[in-house]
Design an enzyme around this catalytic site. Structure first.
Site, short mmCIF file in Angstrom:
data_model
loop_
_atom_site.label_atom_id
_atom_site.label_comp_id
_atom_site.label_asym_id
_atom_site.label_seq_id
_atom_site.Cartn_x
_atom_site.Cartn_y
_atom_site.Cartn_z
N ASP A 251 36.67 31.65 43.01
CA ASP A 251 37.14 31.79 41.65
C ASP A 251 38.52 31.12 41.58
O ASP A 251 39.14 30.87 42.61
CB ASP A 251 37.23 33.29 41.34
CG ASP A 251 37.93 33.53 40.04
OD1 ASP A 251 37.54 32.91 39.04
OD2 ASP A 251 38.89 34.33 40.02
N ASP A 253 41.56 31.58 38.74
CA ASP A 253 42.70 32.42 38.36
C ASP A 253 42.68 33.77 39.06
O ASP A 253 41.71 34.52 38.95
CB ASP A 253 42.72 32.61 36.84
CG ASP A 253 42.75 31.28 36.11
OD1 ASP A 253 43.48 30.38 36.55
OD2 ASP A 253 42.02 31.14 35.10
#
Ligand SMILES: [Zn+2]
Length: 433
Positions: A251, A253
């Site tokens: 992922d 952020d």
């Protein structure tokens, strides 16, 4: 299909290792670099190979002979005087009538050549470059291409770059149409990139193919050392895209960079501590490193595609300065709920790529022949975990970013880690390569 290998290099950078052996004959784990190239071509059924030799060429010719011993047919052309990186192609002008592969003999590589050639032929390119991220983009020639792969510029090495750029480096392997040679009138010294390819870029006839396969030059003793370790650990051969790949999906952020709400500008993008070190460890393994990120800010009109690309270029530039890279990045710009001021209606729909759907993972799997069941997902939210679980991957929750406290889905990770660095250590402990 035919291949041409430029094997006339003088090996100046490697003279501390030996000065009687031409660069392509340098042994890596008891086998000349050039033999790795020939073996790789043969695996893709390419057995008609022309070697352009020069400096110490007799050493090459006496080792490989006519190629029978290696299951290929070899033809030699001798460069009487140094003709730069492309001048010797003049010798082939009237002998080649179909697209061919062009390799430089000092690269240790293993590729699925059929895949590369298909990309080139589908685009009817005059030249297709092979681009990849590497560990030192700041001193490499960087390719700038549009989303279809058409090259618009090559940023030369040894120039100051005061801007962000993608880590997409020219690997030194080409697919060439005989059309490129048509203007050659004599065997003159000429530079492939700066003269021949540069002249084609404005015409829109140069494309770049993206690969995660192993292509490294062994031009310095340090690099020779690391390349040797990669051969021993079978990283070179396993990354050939004919083989099923495994990947670590990340992922963005809160996992790679500091979570700052809905990020929409480069100044708010900041790598989390340890990210570069974690990625360097993955880059040295057999795992591909792939980022999959939901960016509904685009659909909501809070961040343009250009601004998003700037953020990703900043990420790649900063990681590159620290010797780390990601192999590819997939993002979902969509959002299912309408009713925001300034939203972009055509991106407002229930797409198949927004996590926890697995669309981005499927796209990556198709592009790079990845076995998702042999891969991992690392993220900071339950959305990430559910995405990984749905794709039959092993999952790791990192305690950075949201740290799983979003509680959107009732799911559990296989492992929990303080941060990305610890998460990558868990992956590599379970399977060191
Ligand atoms: Zn989407």
């Amino acid at each position: 299909m035919k291949a041409v290998i430029m094997a006339g290099g003088k090996g100046t950078r490697l003279q501390t290792v030996s000065k009687d052996i031409p660069k392509p004959m340098f042994p890596v784990f008891n086998k000349p670099v050039l033999e790795y190239q020939i073996d790789s071509l043969k695996k893709s059924g390419i057995t008609d190979i022309t070697l352009i030799i020069g400096h110490l060429g007799a050493v090459i010719q006496s080792y490989f002979g006519d190629g029978t011993r290696f299951g290929v047919q070899l033809q030699y052309f001798t460069e009487e005087k140094p003709l730069g990186t492309a001048g010797a192609l003049y010798y082939l002008k009237d002998k080649i009538s179909d697209d061919f592969l062009l390799l430089f003999g000092d690269l240790l590589l293993d590729m699925d050549w059929t895949r590369f050639m298909s990309f080139h032929k589908e685009r009817r390119a005059v030249v297709t470059l092979c681009g990849h991220p590497n560990s030192h983009p700041y001193d490499s020639d960087v390719i700038v291409a549009n989303p279809e792969g058409m090259v618009t510029e090559i940023l030369p090495k040894n120039t100051e770059r005061s801007f962000f750029y993608h880590n997409f480096v020219n690997a030194g392997v080409y697919c060439v149409s005989p059309r490129l040679l048509s203007s050659m009138e004599s065997a003159e010294k000429i530079d492939l990139e700066k003269q021949m390819i540069a002249g084609q870029i404005g015409k829109g006839t140069v494309y770049a193919y993206r690969t995660t396969e192993y292509i490294k030059d062994m031009g310095t003793p340090d690099r020779l050392h690391s390349v040797t370790a990669d051969v021993k650990n079978k990283i070179v051969s396993s990354r050939n895209l004919k083989n099923r790949q495994k990947a670590v999906f990340l992922d963005r952020d809160g996992t790679i960079n500091v979570l700052r709400g809905f990020l929409n500008n480069t100044s708010d993008f900041e790598l989390l501590p340890g990210t570069a070190e974690a990625l360097r460890m993955l880059n040295a393994s057999r795992y591909l490193t792939i980022v999959a990120t939901n960016q509904p800010v685009v659909a909501r009109g809070e961040c343009t595609f250009d601004e998003l690309e700037q953020i990703h270029m900043k990420m790649e530039t900063e990681l590159g300065k620290q010797g780390a890279c990601i192999d590819d990045l997939f993002f979902c710009p969509h959002h299912p709920h309408k009713g925001y001021d300034g939203e972009i209606p055509e991106l407002k729909f229930d797409c198949s790529c927004r996590k926890p759907k697995t669309g981005m993972l499927q796209q990556a799997a198709e592009k790079y022949h990845i076995d998702l069941a042999d891969s991992w997902y690392i993220g900071d939210t339950t959305t990430d975990l559910l995405t990984g679980i749905r794709a039959s991957m092993r999952t790791i929750l990192v305690k950075t970013g949201e740290a799983g406290l979003d509680r959107k889905y009732d799911v559990r990770a296989d492992y929990t880690a303080e941060n990305l660095l610890e998460a990558v250590s868990i992956v590599l402990k379970s399977n060191p390569y």
